[in-house]
Enzyme design. Structure first.
Site, PDB file in Angstrom:
ATOM      1  N   CYS A   1      -5.328  -9.694   7.402  1.00 18.45           N
ATOM      2  CA  CYS A   1      -4.911  -7.816   7.397  1.00 18.45           C
ATOM      3  C   CYS A   1      -5.496  -8.210   9.151  1.00 18.45           C
ATOM      4  O   CYS A   1      -5.119  -7.014   9.737  1.00 18.45           O
ATOM      5  CB  CYS A   1      -5.231  -7.167   7.165  1.00 18.45           C
ATOM      6  SG  CYS A   1      -7.492  -7.356   6.666  1.00 18.45           S
TER       7      CYS A   1
ATOM      8  N   GLN B   1       6.365 -16.423   2.434  1.00 19.16           N
ATOM      9  CA  GLN B   1       5.650 -16.371   3.356  1.00 19.16           C
ATOM     10  C   GLN B   1       5.556 -17.059   4.497  1.00 19.16           C
ATOM     11  O   GLN B   1       6.319 -17.309   5.925  1.00 19.16           O
ATOM     12  CB  GLN B   1       4.273 -16.321   2.544  1.00 19.16           C
ATOM     13  CG  GLN B   1       3.529 -15.889   4.314  1.00 19.16           C
ATOM     14  CD  GLN B   1       4.502 -14.409   4.984  1.00 19.16           C
ATOM     15  OE1 GLN B   1       4.044 -14.021   3.924  1.00 19.16           O
ATOM     16  NE2 GLN B   1       2.921 -14.332   6.015  1.00 19.16           N
TER      17      GLN B   1
ATOM     18  N   GLU C   1      -6.887  -0.340   2.066  1.00 19.92           N
ATOM     19  CA  GLU C   1      -6.991  -0.988   3.907  1.00 19.92           C
ATOM     20  C   GLU C   1      -5.084  -1.838   4.065  1.00 19.92           C
ATOM     21  O   GLU C   1      -5.261  -2.823   3.085  1.00 19.92           O
ATOM     22  CB  GLU C   1      -8.214  -2.169   3.169  1.00 19.92           C
ATOM     23  CG  GLU C   1      -8.467  -3.031   4.859  1.00 19.92           C
ATOM     24  CD  GLU C   1      -7.596  -4.473   5.055  1.00 19.92           C
ATOM     25  OE1 GLU C   1      -6.767  -4.209   5.361  1.00 19.92           O
ATOM     26  OE2 GLU C   1      -7.434  -5.007   3.420  1.00 19.92           O
TER      27      GLU C   1
ATOM     28  N   GLY D   1       0.663  -1.167   0.319  1.00 20.60           N
ATOM     29  CA  GLY D   1      -0.217   0.178   0.142  1.00 20.60           C
ATOM     30  C   GLY D   1       1.011   0.846   0.154  1.00 20.60           C
ATOM     31  O   GLY D   1       0.659   2.319  -0.893  1.00 20.60           O
TER      32      GLY D   1
END
Length: 428
Positions: free
Chosen positions: A231, A278, A197, A179
Site C-alpha cells: 500500500c 493480480q 488503512e 475497505g
C-alpha cells in the site's frame, strides 16, 4: 529464472552469512483457531493455497464462515468478562504474555519467514529481516505499554474533582478485504468503530539539490518492495526538470541490479506476484502506459511464459492523466514525471483521492519542512522511504483510510475514555 544482479549488489559475497530458509515437510496447522484450539470449520469449507513462485499447491486451509466468526466473537466476549482470568490479570502480567509471544516468534523466526515466502512469493530475506523483525518489535513495543495506559486528573470549576479512565472497547476484529465495504457495513451496524488503512498512489518529490543516488535507491526500494504489492508503494515520482534525465538513467541502471528468481534463494530480491488475477491486472496497466504514450525505459514484460514473475518496470514521460499515474497498480511499476517548481510539484502530488504516504528528497531543511507541511498524506518521509516503526503512527488521509495504527496514537483506537466526576463537600 535469475535475471540481472551481479556482485555489485553485495549479495553474492555475503550469501553464506545470511539466514537460510528451513525445509517444510508438512504444514500442520490449517484449521481455524478459536478459543485457543484448532478446529474444523462448521460448514467444512476448505480452499487451496499455492506457492506463487512455482504454482505448486501447498495445502488446503479451513475456510471460516459466518458461523465460525460468531463462535470466535462469543469466545472473545467470554474472555473479557469481568470475572474472566484475563480481566483479573494485572497489567504487567499481560505485558509478559506479549513478550512471551515475541520470544516464541524469535525462536521460530526461520520457519515463519519460510512459510511467509512459500505463501506469498516474497523474497525470504525480506520476510526474515522486515516482516518478522517488524512483527516482533511491535509486540515488544506494546508489551511495554500494558501498564502505562492511564487517564488524567482534570481541574474543573466549583467543588468538583474529575478524573478520566481509559477502558478497552471490547472485542475487535481484524479484516483484510476491500475497505470501502467495511465502512458501509459499519455504518449499518450500530455505528461500529472502524480503523481503515486502505490504498495509496503515493507521490515522491525529488528536488535538484538532493543526494541523487540516495533518492534513486530509496525510491526503488519503495517502488519494488514485495514486487510493488504494498500500500505504501512509491508509484508517482515527480522529479525536477534539471535532473530528470539523469534520474531516469540512474533508475534504469539500478533496476538492472535487481535479482529475479527463486524467493527462497538469499540472492533473490524480486519474486512473483501473488496470483494470476493480480498478474493480469498489472500487465493490463503496463499496456495502458505504453498505449497512452509513456516511454518504457526498463522491463515491462513477464519472466517466463507460465510464471507470475513480472520484470521491474520503469516508465518515463508519464503524464498525470494516464492510468498508470492515477490507479493503484499494486505491482512493480515505477512512474516518473517531471516538474518545474515546488508549488507545481505539491499541487500535482496532492491531486489524488488517496493520501497514505509521500516522500521528499532535498538537502534543504526549509524546503523539507514546508513541503511536508503541505502534503496531504498521513506520513511524509524525508530523504528515505518505507521507514516504518512500531513507535510511529501510521494511517492515511482522504480515501486512504481513517484512524491510526502503531505508536501511542493507536491506543486511542482501541479504548474508550470514561469521565468520572466527584462532588466534593467541604469538611470542618
Amino acid at each position: 529464472m535469475a535475471e540481472g544482479g551481479t556482485s555489485e549488489n553485495g549479495l553474492q559475497e555475503k550469501t553464506r552469512a545470511f539466514p537460510q530458509p528451513v525445509k517444510v515437510q508438512l504444514i500442520r496447522n490449517t484449521k481455524v483457531f478459536i478459543n485457543n484450539e484448532w478446529r474444523a470449520s462448521i460448514r467444512g469449507k476448505r480452499f487451496p493455497t499455492f506457492n506463487p513462485a512455482t504454482g505448486v499447491k501447498l495445502c488446503d486451509v479451513e475456510e471460516a464462515d459466518r458461523e465460525d466468526v460468531d463462535e470466535a466473537v462469543e469466545a472473545a466476549k467470554a474472555a473479557v468478562q469481568r470475572s474472566s482470568p484475563w480481566r483479573r490479570m494485572d497489567a504487567s502480567s499481560r505485558g509478559k504474555l506479549l513478550h512471551k509471544l515475541a520470544d516464541l516468534m524469535e525462536r521460530d523466526r526461520l520457519l515463519l519467514a519460510t512459510l511467509e515466502t512459500l505463501d506469498t512469493g516474497k523474497p525470504f530475506l525480506q520476510s526474515f529481516f522486515i516482516d518478522l523483525d517488524g512483527s516482533i518489535k511491535t509486540l515488544r513495543y506494546y508489551a511495554g505499554w500494558t501498564d502505562k495506559i492511564h487517564g488524567q486528573s482534570l481541574p474543573i470549576d466549583d467543588s468538583f474533582m474529575c478524573l478520566t479512565r481509559h477502558e478497552p472497547v471490547g472485542v475487535c476484529g481484524a479484516i483484510i478485504p476491500v475497505g470501502q465495504l467495511i465502512t458501509a457495513a459499519a455504518a449499518n451496524s450500530n455505528l461500529k468503530r472502524v480503523t481503515l488503512e486502505l490504498g495509496g498512489k503515493n507521490p515522491c518529490i525529488v528536488f535538484a539539490d538532493c543526494d541523487l543516488q540516495l533518492a534513486v535507491e530509496e525510491i526503488q526500494k519503495g517502488a519494488f518492495y514485495n514486487q510493488g504489492q504494498c500500500c505504501t508503494a512509491a508509484s508517482r515520482i515527480f522529479v525536477e526538470e534539471s535532473i530528470y534525465e539523469e534520474f531516469v538513467q540512474r533508475s534504469v541502471e539500478n533496476a538492472k541490479k535487481i535479482v529475479i528468481g527463486d524467493p527462497m534463494d538469499p540472492q533473490t530480491t524480486h519474486g512473483p506476484q501473488i496470483d494470476q488475477q493480480q498478474f493480469d491486472k498489472i500487465m493490463d496497466l503496463i499496456e495502458s502506459g505504453k498505449n497512452e504514450g509513456a516511454r518504457l525505459e526498463h522491463g515491462g514484460g513477464a519472466v517466463g511464459e507460465k510464471s507470475l514473475f513480472i520484470q521491474p518496470t520503469i516508465f518515463s514521460g508519464v503524464k498525470d492523466h494516464m492510468r498508470i499515474a492515477k490507479e493503484e497498480i499494486f505491482g512493480p511499476v515505477q512512474c516518473i514525471l517531471s516538474f518545474e517548481n515546488q508549488q507545481e510539484a505539491v499541487e500535482r502530488a496532492n491531486n489524488s483521492p488517496y493520501g497514505l504516504v509521500s516522500a521528499v528528497f532535498t538537502t534543504s531543511m526549509d524546503r523539507a519542512l514546508s513541503v511536508s507541511a503541505a502534503m496531504e498524506t498521513g506520513t511524509v518521509w524525508i530523504n528515505c522511504y518505507n521507514a516504518l516503526h512500531a513507535q510511529t503512527p501510521f494511517g492515511g488521509y482522504k480515501m486512504s483510510g481513517n484512524g491510526r495504527e502503531l505508536g501511542e496514537y493507536a491506543l486511542a483506537e482501541y479504548s474508550e475514555v470514561k469521565t468520572v466526576t466527584f462532588k466534593l463537600t467541604e469538611t470542618t
